[in-house]
Scaffold this motif. Structure first.
Motif, PDB file in Angstrom:
ATOM      1  N   GLY A   1      -5.619   1.947  99.761  1.00 43.88           N
ATOM      2  CA  GLY A   1      -4.544   2.917  99.506  1.00 43.88           C
ATOM      3  C   GLY A   1      -4.054   3.619 100.756  1.00 43.88           C
ATOM      4  O   GLY A   1      -3.104   4.406 100.677  1.00 43.88           O
TER       5      GLY A   1
ATOM      6  N   ALA B   1     -16.284   0.341  94.982  1.00 38.45           N
ATOM      7  CA  ALA B   1     -14.988   0.458  94.301  1.00 38.45           C
ATOM      8  C   ALA B   1     -14.202   1.641  94.853  1.00 38.45           C
ATOM      9  O   ALA B   1     -12.994   1.555  95.093  1.00 38.45           O
ATOM     10  CB  ALA B   1     -15.184   0.605  92.794  1.00 38.45           C
ATOM     11  N   ARG B   2     -14.893   2.770  95.066  1.00 37.26           N
ATOM     12  CA  ARG B   2     -14.199   3.959  95.601  1.00 37.26           C
ATOM     13  C   ARG B   2     -13.762   3.718  97.040  1.00 37.26           C
ATOM     14  O   ARG B   2     -12.677   4.139  97.442  1.00 37.26           O
ATOM     15  CB  ARG B   2     -15.086   5.207  95.513  1.00 37.26           C
TER      16      ARG B   2
ATOM     17  N   ALA C   1     -10.711   1.442  96.975  1.00 30.00           N
ATOM     18  CA  ALA C   1      -9.509   2.160  96.534  1.00 30.00           C
ATOM     19  C   ALA C   1      -8.953   2.988  97.701  1.00 30.00           C
ATOM     20  O   ALA C   1      -7.740   3.031  97.932  1.00 30.00           O
ATOM     21  CB  ALA C   1      -9.835   3.056  95.339  1.00 30.00           C
ATOM     22  N   TRP C   2      -9.853   3.634  98.425  1.00 32.20           N
ATOM     23  CA  TRP C   2      -9.436   4.514  99.524  1.00 32.20           C
ATOM     24  C   TRP C   2      -8.842   3.690 100.677  1.00 32.20           C
ATOM     25  O   TRP C   2      -7.769   4.008 101.196  1.00 32.20           O
ATOM     26  CB  TRP C   2     -10.649   5.325  99.991  1.00 32.20           C
TER      27      TRP C   2
ATOM     28  N   HIS D   1      -9.026   3.228  90.567  1.00 29.12           N
ATOM     29  CA  HIS D   1      -8.899   2.403  91.769  1.00 29.12           C
ATOM     30  C   HIS D   1      -7.639   2.703  92.576  1.00 29.12           C
ATOM     31  O   HIS D   1      -7.305   1.957  93.499  1.00 29.12           O
ATOM     32  CB  HIS D   1      -8.882   0.913  91.382  1.00 29.12           C
ATOM     33  N   SER D   2      -6.902   3.753  92.216  1.00 26.30           N
ATOM     34  CA  SER D   2      -5.597   3.931  92.860  1.00 26.30           C
ATOM     35  C   SER D   2      -5.737   4.644  94.207  1.00 26.30           C
ATOM     36  O   SER D   2      -6.802   5.160  94.534  1.00 26.30           O
ATOM     37  CB  SER D   2      -4.663   4.672  91.912  1.00 26.30           C
ATOM     38  N   PRO D   3      -4.655   4.669  95.000  1.00 24.04           N
ATOM     39  CA  PRO D   3      -4.750   5.164  96.383  1.00 24.04           C
ATOM     40  C   PRO D   3      -5.050   6.658  96.505  1.00 24.04           C
ATOM     41  O   PRO D   3      -5.552   7.094  97.524  1.00 24.04           O
ATOM     42  CB  PRO D   3      -3.353   4.888  96.961  1.00 24.04           C
TER      43      PRO D   3
ATOM     44  N   ALA E   1      -9.992  12.673  85.590  1.00 21.47           N
ATOM     45  CA  ALA E   1      -9.347  12.710  86.908  1.00 21.47           C
ATOM     46  C   ALA E   1      -8.733  14.102  87.131  1.00 21.47           C
ATOM     47  O   ALA E   1      -8.804  14.648  88.238  1.00 21.47           O
ATOM     48  CB  ALA E   1      -8.281  11.620  87.000  1.00 21.47           C
TER      49      ALA E   1
ATOM     50  N   VAL F   1      -0.407   3.449 101.502  1.00 27.16           N
ATOM     51  CA  VAL F   1       0.421   4.172 100.526  1.00 27.16           C
ATOM     52  C   VAL F   1       0.447   5.664 100.888  1.00 27.16           C
ATOM     53  O   VAL F   1       1.511   6.294 100.959  1.00 27.16           O
ATOM     54  CB  VAL F   1      -0.132   3.992  99.094  1.00 27.16           C
ATOM     55  N   ARG F   2      -0.738   6.208 101.152  1.00 31.55           N
ATOM     56  CA  ARG F   2      -0.806   7.638 101.510  1.00 31.55           C
ATOM     57  C   ARG F   2      -0.031   7.890 102.807  1.00 31.55           C
ATOM     58  O   ARG F   2       0.743   8.840 102.896  1.00 31.55           O
ATOM     59  CB  ARG F   2      -2.263   8.091 101.658  1.00 31.55           C
TER      60      ARG F   2
ATOM     61  N   GLN G   1     -14.786   7.963  86.320  1.00 37.86           N
ATOM     62  CA  GLN G   1     -13.694   7.161  85.755  1.00 37.86           C
ATOM     63  C   GLN G   1     -14.098   5.689  85.645  1.00 37.86           C
ATOM     64  O   GLN G   1     -13.560   4.965  84.818  1.00 37.86           O
ATOM     65  CB  GLN G   1     -12.459   7.203  86.664  1.00 37.86           C
ATOM     66  N   LEU G   2     -14.996   5.258  86.534  1.00 40.26           N
ATOM     67  CA  LEU G   2     -15.255   3.815  86.630  1.00 40.26           C
ATOM     68  C   LEU G   2     -15.998   3.242  85.421  1.00 40.26           C
ATOM     69  O   LEU G   2     -15.555   2.233  84.863  1.00 40.26           O
ATOM     70  CB  LEU G   2     -15.989   3.494  87.937  1.00 40.26           C
TER      71      LEU G   2
ATOM     72  N   ASP H   1      -3.991   8.217  90.157  1.00 37.91           N
ATOM     73  CA  ASP H   1      -4.871   7.876  89.038  1.00 37.91           C
ATOM     74  C   ASP H   1      -4.402   8.601  87.781  1.00 37.91           C
ATOM     75  O   ASP H   1      -4.343   8.027  86.693  1.00 37.91           O
ATOM     76  CB  ASP H   1      -6.325   8.297  89.339  1.00 37.91           C
TER      77      ASP H   1
END
Lengths: 325, 253
Positions: free
Chosen positions: A303, A295-296, A299-300, B31-33, A87, A306-307, A60-61, B38
Motif C-alpha cells: 500500500g 499479512a499486515r 498490506a503495508w 489487507h488494504s493500504p 477497524a 497508494v499512501r 480483522q484477519l 479498510d
C-alpha cells in the motif's frame, strides 16, 4: 482483553507533582491530553492503547477469513458490518494514543517489526463457520468483560473510546451467540462444528485475561493510576461464571473435565489455560503468528505507493490553494 | 441465452453485479493500504450486499418458483449468473480495484437514477434506497482515482495501467441486448445508449483531473450479462462463496 501483560513504565517525576496527580486520579478526575501526567503514565498508556488498537486491526484477519464464505447474504452483511466496526475501533484507539504524543505510523511500524504486540487470541485460526460464532461469543465476551470497567479509566480519550466501543462489542457478542444457537440447534455436522469451535477457543479465551495476578508484577502501578481497573483472575472468574451457563443452554460441553460449581465461593472451579502455550504464542510461536504479521506487513508494503500517491496529491492541492490566495 | 422472462433476467443482472462486486471488495478486508480504506471498502461491500438482498429478493419473487435471494446467490452455477464481466475481474493491486469500482460506480449511479423513474414501483423503491449509497461510492472512488492519477509518478503509472486494463470491460455495461430493449420498451429501465453519453462526459472529466488517458478504443468484451461466456474467474469466486451451502445442503445458518 485486548491488551495483555502491559508493563507499567517506571516514572522519575517530581514527587510533589506525582502526589498531586494521584490526588486527581483518586478523586475520579479524568486526565486530558494537555494535563500534566507522569512519563510512566504516558508511556504505559501508549503501550496499552496501542496494543489494543493493533488487536482490533489484526483481529480483522481471522474474521475476514470467513467473509467471502459466509453461508447467507444476511450473515455476510452482519460479518462485514462487524469487521468494519473493528477497524473503526482501531481508528478511535489510534486517535486516543496520538493524543499522548505518538503517531499512528510510528505505532504501526512497531507492530510490523514486532516491537509491539497484539492480543494472543488472534494468533489462533478460524477453521469453520462456527468459529465466527465462537469469536463473537467468547472472544468479544472476554473483551467486553475487560472493557466495561475501562470506560471508567482515568485517561479521558481512552475512556470515551471505550464507551463507544463497548456499545458495539455487546452487539457483536449477541451476534456471535446467535450463530452458535443456529449451529447448536442445527444438523449433526453443525453441532459438531459448534462443539469443535468451543473446544479450540475455550482456553485461548481464558488466556485473554493475562497470567494470574500472583505473577503479574506490573499490575499495581496501573491499578493505582486507574488504567487497569480489575485483577486478571477476578475478570477470568467472572467470564467463566457468565459463560458456562450459556454453553449449557447451547447444549455444548466446556472442554474442562474439572469444571465444577463451588457453592462456597459462589463461582465455578475451573482449569486454567496452559501458560507455556500462552508464552509460546507471545514469543511468536502461535499457530498463525507468522501469517498474521506477514499479512499486515504485506498490506503495508503493497500500500505504500497508494499512501504516497494520495499524500502527494493532497500536497499539490494545498500548494495550489495557497498560490491562489 | 436469456430466460423466458426478461424482467427476471434484468433483476438478476442488478443483483448479480452487486453480489459479485461486493464479494470482490470484501476480499480486501484487513489487507488494504491504510485503515481508512479498510473501513471504506468494508462499508461499500456492505452496501452492495444489502442491495443484492433487495434485487435478488425481488427476482426470486418475480420468478415465483419458491426460491429465495439466498438460493439465487448460493445455488446457481456460473452460466446462470447475469453479472457484467467487469465485476468479476480480480482485485489486482489497489489501483485496479479502485478503477474497477469507479467505472462501475459511475454506470451504477446513472442506472439507479434512471430506475428511480421506473414504471415498476418495486424497482423504483429499491433504486431510491440504493442511489443514496452509490452517490457516496462514486464520489469516493472518483476522488481516489484523481488522487492516484495526480499523485506520484508511480501512482500515476499504476492507475493508468488499471484504466487500460479495465476499459475493455466498460462497453458491455452499455451495449443493449434483447433484455435491455425489453426493459426500455416496458418503461422499467433507462436507455443505455443515452446513459453512455452522460457516462463519457463524467468519466472524461474525472480522468482529465486525474491526468489519465482513456484508451482510444471502443473494443468491449462481452458475455457476462447474457451469461453466455463469463471469465474463468467467476467459477473460482463461486466455489469460495457457495462452499458452505454446497457442502452442507439444507442446513439452516
Amino acid at each position: 482483553m485486548y491488551a495483555q501483560m502491559i508493563k507499567s513504565e517506571a516514572t522519575q517525576d517530581d514527587p510533589e507533582k506525582l502526589a498531586a496527580f494521584q490526588v486527581r486520579i483518586d478523586a475520579g478526575d479524568k486526565i486530558e491530553p494537555k494535563d500534566w501526567m507522569p512519563e510512566g503514565y504516558r508511556k504505559t498508556l501508549i503501550r496499552q492503547i496501542g496494543q489494543h488498537a493493533h488487536s482490533e486491526i489484526v483481529g480483522q484477519l481471522p474474521e475476514g477469513n470467513w467473509i467471502t464464505r459466509a453461508p447467507t447474504l444476511e450473515r455476510k452483511a452482519i460479518l462485514l458490518a462487524k469487521v468494519q466496526d473493528e477497524a473503526g475501533h482501531g481508528l478511535y484507539l489510534y486517535c486516543a494514543a496520538e493524543t499522548l504524543g505518538v503517531t499512528r505510523d510510528e505505532l504501526t511500524e512497531m507492530l510490523l517489526d514486532g516491537r509491539m504486540k497484539y492480543s494472543s487470541i488472534f494468533n489462533y485460526p478460524t477453521l469453520t463457520w462456527a468459529d465466527m460464532g465462537a469469536v463473537g461469543w467468547l472472544v468479544d465476551g472476554a473483551a467486553i468483560m475487560n472493557q466495561v470497567p475501562l470506560q471508567r479509566t482515568s485517561f479521558g480519550p481512552y475512556s470515551r473510546a471505550m464507551i463507544r466501543i463497548c456499545k458495539e462489542e455487546s452487539f457483536h457478542q449477541r451476534q456471535g451467540y446467535d450463530i452458535m444457537m443456529k449451529m447448536a440447534n442445527g444438523t449433526e455436522a453443525q453441532k459438531r462444528m459448534a462443539q469443535d469451535a468451543l473446544n479450540r477457543m475455550w482456553f485461548p479465551s481464558l488466556m485473554m485475561f493475562g497470567p494470574s495476578d500472583a505473577e503479574s508484577v506490573h499490575s499495581e502501578q496501573s491499578m493505582s493510576w486507574k488504567i487497569k481497573m480489575n485483577g486478571n483472575d477476578e475478570l477470568r472468574q467472572k467470564f467463566v461464571d457468565q459463560t458456562v451457563p450459556q454453553a449449557e443452554f447451547l447444549g455444548l460441553t466446556v472442554p474442562d473435565p474439572d469444571l465444577k460449581w463451588n457453592e462456597t465461593k459462589g463461582g465455578y472451579d475451573f482449569t486454567g489455560p496452559d501458560w507455556d502455550e500462552f508464552f509460546d504464542v507471545l514469543r511468536g510461536n502461535g499457530p498463525c503468528n507468522k501469517e498474521r504479521l506477514a499479512a499486515r506487513n504485506k498490506a503495508w508494503d503493497d500500500g505504500a505507493w497508494v499512501r504516497d500517491g494520495l499524500m502527494a496529491h493532497a500536497e499539490k492541492k494545498r500548494a495550489a490553494k495557497l498560490a491562489a490566495e | 441465452m436469456s430466460t423466458a422472462d426478461p424482467y427476471f433476467d434484468f433483476l438478476c443482472r442488478m443483483g448479480d453485479n452487486t453480489l459479485i462486486l461486493g464479494h470482490r471488495v470484501s476480499e480486501w478486508c484487513g489487507h488494504s493500504p491504510v485503515l481508512e480504506e479498510d473501513i471504506a471498502l468494508a462499508n461499500i461491500a456492505l452496501d452492495l450486499i444489502g442491495q443484492t438482498q433487495m434485487w435478488l429478493g425481488l427476482a426470486a419473487e418475480v420468478e415465483g418458483k419458491g426460491r429465495t435471494a439466498d438460493d439465487l446467490a448460493m445455488l446457481r452455477d456460473v452460466w446462470d449468473f447475469r453479472s457484467a464481466l467487469i465485476v468479476e475481474q480480480p482485485n489486482g493491486d489497489f489501483g485496479q480495484t479502485l478503477m474497477r469500482q469507479f467505472l462501475f460506480d459511475t454506470w451504477h449511479l446513472l442506472m439507479l437514477q434512471g430506475l428511480t423513474k421506473s414504471c415498476e414501483p418495486r424497482v423504483a423503491e429499491i433504486a431510491a434506497k440504493a442511489v443514496k449509497e452509490v452517490m457516496y461510492h462514486v464520489e469516493r472512488s472518483g476522488d481516489t482515482v484523481i488522487g492516484l492519477g495526480d499523485g506520484t509518478e508511480e501512482s500515476h503509472t499504476k492507475i493508468q495501467a488499471a484504466l487500460d486494463l479495465m476499459w475493455p470491460y466498460v462497453g458491455e455495461l452499455f451495449t443493449p441486448d434483447a433484455v435491455d430493449e425489453a426493459m426500455l420498451a416496458a418503461g422499467i429501465a433507462p436507455d443505455l445508449t443515452e446513459m453512455r453519453k452522460t457516462f463519457e462526459a463524467q468519466v472524461s472529466a474525472v480522468m482529465a483531473e486525474a491526468t489519465l488517458t482513456i484508451p482510444d478504443s471502443r473494443f468491449a468484451h462481452k458475455g457476462g450479462k447474457s451469461g453466455f461466456q463469463h471469465t474463468e474467474h467467476l467459477g473460482h469466486l463461486l466455489t469460495n462463496m457457495q462452499w458452505l451451502q454446497r457442502a452442507y445442503p439444507g442446513a439452516n445458518w
